[in-house]
Design a protein around this motif. Structure first.
Motif, mmCIF file in Angstrom:
data_model
loop_
_atom_site.group_PDB
_atom_site.id
_atom_site.type_symbol
_atom_site.label_atom_id
_atom_site.label_comp_id
_atom_site.label_asym_id
_atom_site.label_seq_id
_atom_site.Cartn_x
_atom_site.Cartn_y
_atom_site.Cartn_z
ATOM 1 N N LEU A 164 0.796 -1.197 -0.091
ATOM 2 C CA LEU A 164 -0.101 -0.051 0.059
ATOM 3 C C LEU A 164 0.871 0.985 0.001
ATOM 4 O O LEU A 164 0.696 2.287 -0.712
ATOM 5 C CB LEU A 164 -0.923 0.026 1.263
ATOM 6 C CG LEU A 164 -2.080 -0.785 1.184
ATOM 7 C CD1 LEU A 164 -2.647 -1.242 2.493
ATOM 8 C CD2 LEU A 164 -2.928 -0.672 0.097
ATOM 9 N N LEU A 165 2.035 1.032 0.545
ATOM 10 C CA LEU A 165 2.901 2.230 0.799
ATOM 11 C C LEU A 165 3.492 2.484 -0.610
ATOM 12 O O LEU A 165 3.521 3.840 -1.078
ATOM 13 C CB LEU A 165 4.052 2.074 1.943
ATOM 14 C CG LEU A 165 5.253 3.110 1.869
ATOM 15 C CD1 LEU A 165 4.357 4.451 2.411
ATOM 16 C CD2 LEU A 165 6.126 2.716 3.087
ATOM 17 N N ALA A 166 4.005 1.612 -1.417
ATOM 18 C CA ALA A 166 4.449 1.632 -2.516
ATOM 19 C C ALA A 166 3.233 2.057 -3.614
ATOM 20 O O ALA A 166 3.603 3.012 -4.439
ATOM 21 C CB ALA A 166 5.003 0.381 -3.111
ATOM 22 N N ALA A 167 2.073 1.713 -3.559
ATOM 23 C CA ALA A 167 1.001 2.070 -4.379
ATOM 24 C C ALA A 167 0.589 3.448 -4.210
ATOM 25 O O ALA A 167 0.213 4.083 -5.236
ATOM 26 C CB ALA A 167 -0.178 1.119 -4.498
ATOM 27 N N ALA A 168 0.633 3.837 -3.231
ATOM 28 C CA ALA A 168 0.288 5.347 -2.721
ATOM 29 C C ALA A 168 1.337 6.230 -3.405
ATOM 30 O O ALA A 168 1.039 7.562 -3.639
ATOM 31 C CB ALA A 168 0.402 5.605 -1.233
ATOM 32 N N GLN A 169 2.503 5.945 -3.659
ATOM 33 C CA GLN A 169 3.626 7.051 -4.353
ATOM 34 C C GLN A 169 2.967 7.203 -5.803
ATOM 35 O O GLN A 169 3.357 8.394 -6.376
ATOM 36 C CB GLN A 169 5.006 6.241 -4.342
ATOM 37 C CG GLN A 169 5.467 5.682 -3.023
ATOM 38 C CD GLN A 169 5.373 7.002 -2.232
ATOM 39 O OE1 GLN A 169 6.074 7.832 -2.467
ATOM 40 N NE2 GLN A 169 4.704 6.650 -0.833
ATOM 41 N N PHE A 170 2.533 6.018 -6.434
ATOM 42 C CA PHE A 170 1.944 6.482 -7.683
ATOM 43 C C PHE A 170 0.490 6.999 -8.082
ATOM 44 O O PHE A 170 0.022 7.649 -8.842
ATOM 45 C CB PHE A 170 2.329 5.562 -8.835
ATOM 46 C CG PHE A 170 1.934 4.051 -8.690
ATOM 47 C CD1 PHE A 170 0.771 3.735 -8.845
ATOM 48 C CD2 PHE A 170 2.754 3.103 -8.014
ATOM 49 C CE1 PHE A 170 0.346 2.314 -8.588
ATOM 50 C CE2 PHE A 170 2.383 1.989 -7.743
ATOM 51 C CZ PHE A 170 1.104 1.558 -7.960
ATOM 52 N N GLY A 171 -0.133 6.660 -6.809
ATOM 53 C CA GLY A 171 -1.635 7.023 -6.863
ATOM 54 C C GLY A 171 -2.550 6.378 -7.879
ATOM 55 O O GLY A 171 -2.513 5.071 -8.110
ATOM 56 N N ALA A 172 -3.240 7.327 -8.683
ATOM 57 C CA ALA A 172 -4.129 6.965 -9.695
ATOM 58 C C ALA A 172 -3.459 6.903 -11.011
ATOM 59 O O ALA A 172 -4.080 6.651 -12.053
ATOM 60 C CB ALA A 172 -5.353 7.496 -9.687
ATOM 61 N N ASP A 173 -2.189 7.369 -10.999
ATOM 62 C CA ASP A 173 -1.456 7.794 -12.208
ATOM 63 C C ASP A 173 -0.591 6.569 -12.626
ATOM 64 O O ASP A 173 0.453 6.612 -12.450
ATOM 65 C CB ASP A 173 -0.723 9.136 -11.827
ATOM 66 C CG ASP A 173 0.075 9.616 -13.365
ATOM 67 O OD1 ASP A 173 -0.503 9.014 -14.545
ATOM 68 O OD2 ASP A 173 0.822 10.318 -13.307
ATOM 69 N N TYR A 174 -1.190 5.588 -13.060
ATOM 70 C CA TYR A 174 -0.392 4.559 -13.827
ATOM 71 C C TYR A 174 -0.740 3.884 -14.879
ATOM 72 O O TYR A 174 -2.115 3.808 -15.213
ATOM 73 C CB TYR A 174 -0.275 3.635 -12.549
ATOM 74 C CG TYR A 174 -1.475 2.684 -12.256
ATOM 75 C CD1 TYR A 174 -1.811 1.629 -12.759
ATOM 76 C CD2 TYR A 174 -2.143 3.244 -11.175
ATOM 77 C CE1 TYR A 174 -2.971 0.929 -12.315
ATOM 78 C CE2 TYR A 174 -3.525 2.641 -10.692
ATOM 79 C CZ TYR A 174 -3.760 1.267 -11.260
ATOM 80 O OH TYR A 174 -4.930 1.011 -10.825
ATOM 81 N N PRO A 175 -0.053 3.283 -15.810
ATOM 82 C CA PRO A 175 -0.531 2.565 -16.928
ATOM 83 C C PRO A 175 -1.475 1.449 -16.522
ATOM 84 O O PRO A 175 -1.309 0.852 -15.669
ATOM 85 C CB PRO A 175 0.565 2.259 -17.882
ATOM 86 C CG PRO A 175 1.673 2.363 -16.765
ATOM 87 C CD PRO A 175 1.215 3.270 -15.685
#
Length: 249
Positions: free
Chosen positions: A107-118
């Protein structure tokens, strides 16, 4: 970190991180399901039907559409996975779960890119791993269902307002205009708990909230209605598997 407007996001699943010194949201509802993980502090969620208290390393599932409010008495750090209902395994009802260290880090890693990912790539695969792990998380006994019958709800409201009061069911039922026998039956029917179990769970959840705010164990024990600290610690350990000191360590 940029603030994300969840209503404007096109991705089916994404994670946002927040920190609040104190928190007291207005009543609101979300169109997406939320998995709200607490890494620091204690979060309390209320609806018109129940109460959920979320200590560190736990998360609460919040189903879409239901009015709720969230609060925290002290600083709280949360990471929230927001998802369309068809994109994640949604539980049947709101609930609190224990979160394993792996999910914490993901979750910590996913929060770094938030909703902006391919749609395809390492970020999407990381999200997939989180979604795959969510059904494996164990439920935690950190919720309380409110009764629906208005007479019994009067008893519940009185205890919520003053958890330390020592009145027995006969007294509380008389004030609510119902017999103790009817009150006892309705508590079990509508909450799944006896009156005594319901009051003990209420005291436990209020205690968790206040302990998380830094109040001493001794003070909390008396504030929620225990005559001695050792009895409170014994109930706490029996319910949650640790003493209050170890639970928040």
């Amino acid at each position: 970190m940029d603030v994300i407007d969840p209503t404007a996001v096109q991705r089916a699943v994404f994670v946002v991180a927040e920190r609040h010194d104190v928190l007291d949201t207005p009543w609101h509802a979300e169109r997406r399901v939320q998995f709200v993980y607490v890494s620091e502090g204690v979060l309390t969620v209320r609806t018109d039907s129940g109460l959920w208290v979320v200590p560190p390393h736990h998360a609460v599932w919040l189903l879409p559409g239901a009015l709720h409010r969230a609060s925290a008495l002290n600083p709280v750090v949360i990471r929230t996975l927001c998802a369309d209902t068809e994109a994640v395994p949604v539980p049947a009802e709101n609930c609190v779960v224990s979160v394993e260290p792996l999910i914490d880090e993901l979750l910590l890693a996913a929060a770094q890119f938030g909703a902006d990912y391919p749609a395809e790539g390492p970020e999407a695969r990381l999200i997939d791993v989180i979604v795959d792990r969510l059904p494996l998380l164990a439920a935690a006994p950190l919720s309380l269902q409110y009764p629906r019958d208005r007479r019994i709800l009067r008893i519940a409201d009185a205890l919520i307002a003053h958890p330390a009061q020592s009145g027995v069911l006969d007294e509380l039922a008389a004030r609510a205009g119902v017999t103790a026998r009817t009150a006892a039956r309705l508590f079990v029917k509508e909450t799944g708990l006896t009156f005594g179990q319901w009051r003990q769970q209420l005291r436990l959840l209020i205690a968790l909230e206040r302990l998380g705010a830094g109040t001493s164990v001794t003070r909390v024990a008396f504030e929620v209605g225990y005559n001695d600290v050792s009895s409170f610690i014994a109930v706490f350990k029996d319910s949650l598997g640790e003493t209050p000191a170890r639970y928040f360590r």
